[in-house]
Design an enzyme around this catalytic site. Structure first.
Site, PDB file in Angstrom:
ATOM      1  N   THR A   1       0.840  -1.206   0.000  1.00 38.52           N
ATOM      2  CA  THR A   1       0.000   0.000   0.000  1.00 38.52           C
ATOM      3  C   THR A   1       0.872   1.251   0.000  1.00 38.52           C
ATOM      4  O   THR A   1       0.638   2.183  -0.787  1.00 38.52           O
ATOM      5  CB  THR A   1      -0.936  -0.014   1.232  1.00 38.52           C
ATOM      6  OG1 THR A   1      -1.743  -1.188   1.163  1.00 38.52           O
ATOM      7  CG2 THR A   1      -1.816   1.219   1.273  1.00 38.52           C
TER       8      THR A   1
ATOM      9  N   ASN B   1      -4.932  -9.534  -8.181  1.00 36.91           N
ATOM     10  CA  ASN B   1      -5.062 -10.271  -6.930  1.00 36.91           C
ATOM     11  C   ASN B   1      -6.295 -11.166  -6.886  1.00 36.91           C
ATOM     12  O   ASN B   1      -6.301 -12.191  -6.225  1.00 36.91           O
ATOM     13  CB  ASN B   1      -5.082  -9.300  -5.737  1.00 36.91           C
ATOM     14  CG  ASN B   1      -5.970  -8.105  -5.981  1.00 36.91           C
ATOM     15  OD1 ASN B   1      -5.760  -7.355  -6.932  1.00 36.91           O
ATOM     16  ND2 ASN B   1      -6.983  -7.930  -5.152  1.00 36.91           N
TER      17      ASN B   1
ATOM     18  N   GLN C   1       1.306  -9.094  -6.375  1.00 41.98           N
ATOM     19  CA  GLN C   1       0.854 -10.484  -6.542  1.00 41.98           C
ATOM     20  C   GLN C   1       1.755 -11.279  -7.470  1.00 41.98           C
ATOM     21  O   GLN C   1       1.791 -12.509  -7.395  1.00 41.98           O
ATOM     22  CB  GLN C   1      -0.584 -10.515  -7.084  1.00 41.98           C
ATOM     23  CG  GLN C   1      -1.620 -10.038  -6.097  1.00 41.98           C
ATOM     24  CD  GLN C   1      -1.787 -10.958  -4.892  1.00 41.98           C
ATOM     25  OE1 GLN C   1      -1.389 -12.127  -4.905  1.00 41.98           O
ATOM     26  NE2 GLN C   1      -2.377 -10.437  -3.833  1.00 41.98           N
TER      27      GLN C   1
ATOM     28  N   HIS D   1       4.564  -9.721   2.773  1.00 36.22           N
ATOM     29  CA  HIS D   1       3.710 -10.773   3.344  1.00 36.22           C
ATOM     30  C   HIS D   1       3.031 -11.630   2.292  1.00 36.22           C
ATOM     31  O   HIS D   1       2.340 -12.594   2.612  1.00 36.22           O
ATOM     32  CB  HIS D   1       2.693 -10.177   4.331  1.00 36.22           C
ATOM     33  CG  HIS D   1       1.559  -9.422   3.726  1.00 36.22           C
ATOM     34  ND1 HIS D   1       0.318  -9.974   3.546  1.00 36.22           N
ATOM     35  CD2 HIS D   1       1.463  -8.148   3.269  1.00 36.22           C
ATOM     36  CE1 HIS D   1      -0.506  -9.072   3.019  1.00 36.22           C
ATOM     37  NE2 HIS D   1       0.171  -7.962   2.840  1.00 36.22           N
TER      38      HIS D   1
ATOM     39  N   THR E   1      13.121   5.338  11.238  1.00 35.80           N
ATOM     40  CA  THR E   1      14.024   4.227  11.545  1.00 35.80           C
ATOM     41  C   THR E   1      13.518   2.957  10.881  1.00 35.80           C
ATOM     42  O   THR E   1      12.325   2.650  10.929  1.00 35.80           O
ATOM     43  CB  THR E   1      14.128   4.038  13.078  1.00 35.80           C
ATOM     44  OG1 THR E   1      14.598   5.271  13.627  1.00 35.80           O
ATOM     45  CG2 THR E   1      15.064   2.904  13.447  1.00 35.80           C
TER      46      THR E   1
ATOM     47  N   CYS F   1      -9.074  -7.245   1.297  1.00 35.25           N
ATOM     48  CA  CYS F   1      -9.401  -5.941   1.867  1.00 35.25           C
ATOM     49  C   CYS F   1     -10.888  -5.654   1.791  1.00 35.25           C
ATOM     50  O   CYS F   1     -11.408  -4.853   2.548  1.00 35.25           O
ATOM     51  CB  CYS F   1      -8.647  -4.840   1.130  1.00 35.25           C
ATOM     52  SG  CYS F   1      -6.916  -5.191   1.020  1.00 35.25           S
TER      53      CYS F   1
HETATM   54  N1  PLP Z   1      -1.524  -4.466  -4.375  1.00 39.90           N
HETATM   55  C1  PLP Z   1      -2.038  -5.689  -4.578  1.00 39.90           C
HETATM   56  C2  PLP Z   1      -2.221  -6.190  -5.976  1.00 39.90           C
HETATM   57  C3  PLP Z   1      -2.394  -6.480  -3.489  1.00 39.90           C
HETATM   58  O1  PLP Z   1      -2.915  -7.692  -3.703  1.00 39.90           O
HETATM   59  C4  PLP Z   1      -2.209  -5.967  -2.184  1.00 39.90           C
HETATM   60  C5  PLP Z   1      -2.625  -6.752  -0.999  1.00 39.90           C
HETATM   61  O2  PLP Z   1      -3.560  -7.519  -1.055  1.00 39.90           O
HETATM   62  C6  PLP Z   1      -1.655  -4.690  -2.032  1.00 39.90           C
HETATM   63  C7  PLP Z   1      -1.328  -3.974  -3.147  1.00 39.90           C
HETATM   64  C8  PLP Z   1      -1.422  -4.090  -0.684  1.00 39.90           C
HETATM   65  O3  PLP Z   1      -0.259  -4.635  -0.103  1.00 39.90           O
HETATM   66  P1  PLP Z   1      -0.031  -4.554   1.482  1.00 39.90           P
HETATM   67  O4  PLP Z   1      -1.004  -5.507   2.105  1.00 39.90           O
HETATM   68  O5  PLP Z   1       1.404  -4.981   1.674  1.00 39.90           O
HETATM   69  O6  PLP Z   1      -0.245  -3.152   1.897  1.00 39.90           O
END
Ligand code: PLP
Length: 384
Positions: free
Chosen positions: A73, A152, A180, A202, A238, A326
């Site tokens: 993000t 995703n 992804q 992650h 940091t 999300c």
């Molecule tokens: N972009 C895509 C295509 C994702 O699938 C995700 C998370 O599901 C993100 C961005 C956001 O990543 P993060 O969870 O590390 O903020």
């Protein structure tokens, strides 16, 4: 780690024990601030820089072009706001696609409020952007194009190399969200020809809350965070040292294991897709194109709300999503499936099955069994 019954690897992945082992000392003995001036700090700084090399190695970039962030993000936000604010005197036109993650679409909407003009490219019924649409959308005042590498929800892989070449030919910066794609298909900066690329730890068996943005050496961004001089003044604060070390190790493991993993998961996914088609009538695979991540299967069952199926399967100890993690609780139709031409009714029927490193054949057999039963029951009693 218990990943039994887990089919939501696109939402997040379990921490690989090998990654965890490498992170542990940075919660204990190796706690120094990498910006300090003594030996212990130099040791920690060395670990951060080693992680940077490993990430750069995975995506074929120079380590100086890797900037650590708090995740996908932040990387997406930094790419968009950073480039928009840096190049706003040249132009105020941005281009993206209708199937991007909210981490990309939400900052785009915010930039619109701040006076930028946004073109959102459509996709075809398989979820693919047409390069001709991009060619037509580029204007004299276009300053940034952002199209994800892999989706995703469906796993559909965009023709990023071709799209980035168009951007380059018009002198426009190109960003791709490779959150992804990383660890599932090769992500090679030199081959893709992109200027900016977002990564998240992650999704590749590392810890949550870390990630990176690749920033090509000749691209300048206005930072999102101001403060200390970390990350060459491009991202103050940091460093999340343990997280960064985890990203480095996770990247190294991806590099070593990506080919075998993709092969195995692709075979399992294809078999599962065929078996679902044989056992359950009136199914439709969303994004059924060869350009698709090997671990992802997005499938709709006529008359079955994906969210209700997720709840049924949860009751049997199986974890899946109906769309992106999300928006999993919103129950609104998937914007990705809507963009692919599905009706509102069809766009709530998607079920995302995403496999990963710790998936097992027994789990797949259980999923097929439970899914067939759940669909049968839901179709027989639609008001459940
Ligand atoms: N972009 C895509 C295509 C994702 O699938 C995700 C998370 O599901 C993100 C961005 C956001 O990543 P993060 O969870 O590390 O903020």
């Amino acid at each position: 780690m218990n990943a039994a019954g887990y089919f939501d690897y696109n939402a997040t992945t379990p921490l690989d024990p090998r990654v965890f082992a490498e992170m542990l000392p940075f919660f204990n003995d190796r706690f120094a601030n990498p910006s300090s001036a003594y030996r212990q700090a130099c040791d920690v700084l060395g670990a951060v820089e080693n992680a940077r090399k490993r990430v750069a190695g995975l995506v074929n970039a120079d380590p100086s072009e890797i900037l650590f962030t708090s995740g996908g993000t932040e990387s997406d936000n930094l790419a968009l706001f950073g480039a928009a604010r840096r190049y706003k005197n040249i132009g105020r036109h941005l281009i993206t696609s209708a199937v991007e993650h909210e981490a990309l679409l939400a900052p785009c909407r915010q930039l619109q409020k701040e006076g930028f003009v946004l073109t959102v490219l459509p996709v075809d019924q398989d979820g693919l952007v047409d390069p001709d649409d991009l060619r037509r959308a580029i204007r004299k005042d276009t300053i940034l194009i952002s199209i994800m590498q892999a989706n995703n929800e469906t796993g559909v892989i965009q023709p990023v190399r071709e799209l980035a070449a168009l951007a380059r030919a018009h002198g426009v910066a190109f960003h791709t969200d490779a959150v992804q794609a990383l660890g599932k298909i090769p992500v090679n900066i030199a081959e893709l020809g992109v200027d900016l690329l977002s990564l998240s730890t992650h999704k590749i068996y590392g810890p949550k809350g870390t990630g990176a943005l690749y920033v090509k050496h000749d691209v300048a961004l206005v930072p999102l965070l101001f403060g200390g001089g970390q990350e060459k003044k491009r991202r103050a604060g940091t460093e999340n040292v343990a997280g960064i070390v985890g990203l480095g190790k996770a990247a190294e493991l991806c590099r070593e294991e990506i080919a075998a993993e993709a092969q195995r998961l692709g075979e399992w996914r294809d078999r599962l897709q065929n078996e679902i088609g044989e056992c359950i009538p009136e199914t439709r695979v969303n994004g059924d194109t060869p350009q698709r991540l090997a671990n992802t299967l997005n499938v709709s069952f006529r008359g079955c709300d994906g969210g209700v199926l997720v709840a049924f399967l949860d009751g049997s100890g199986l974890a899946l999503s109906s769309g992106s993690a999300c928006s999993a609780k919103s129950r609104s139709p998937s914007h990705v499936l809507l963009a692919m031409g599905r009706s509102e009714g069809e766009a709530v029927e998607g079920l995302r099955i995403s496999l990963g490193r710790f998936s097992s054949k027994q789990d797949l057999e259980k999923l097929l069994r439970e899914l067939s039963q759940a669909v049968r029951r839901l179709r027989a009693e639609p008001n459940l």
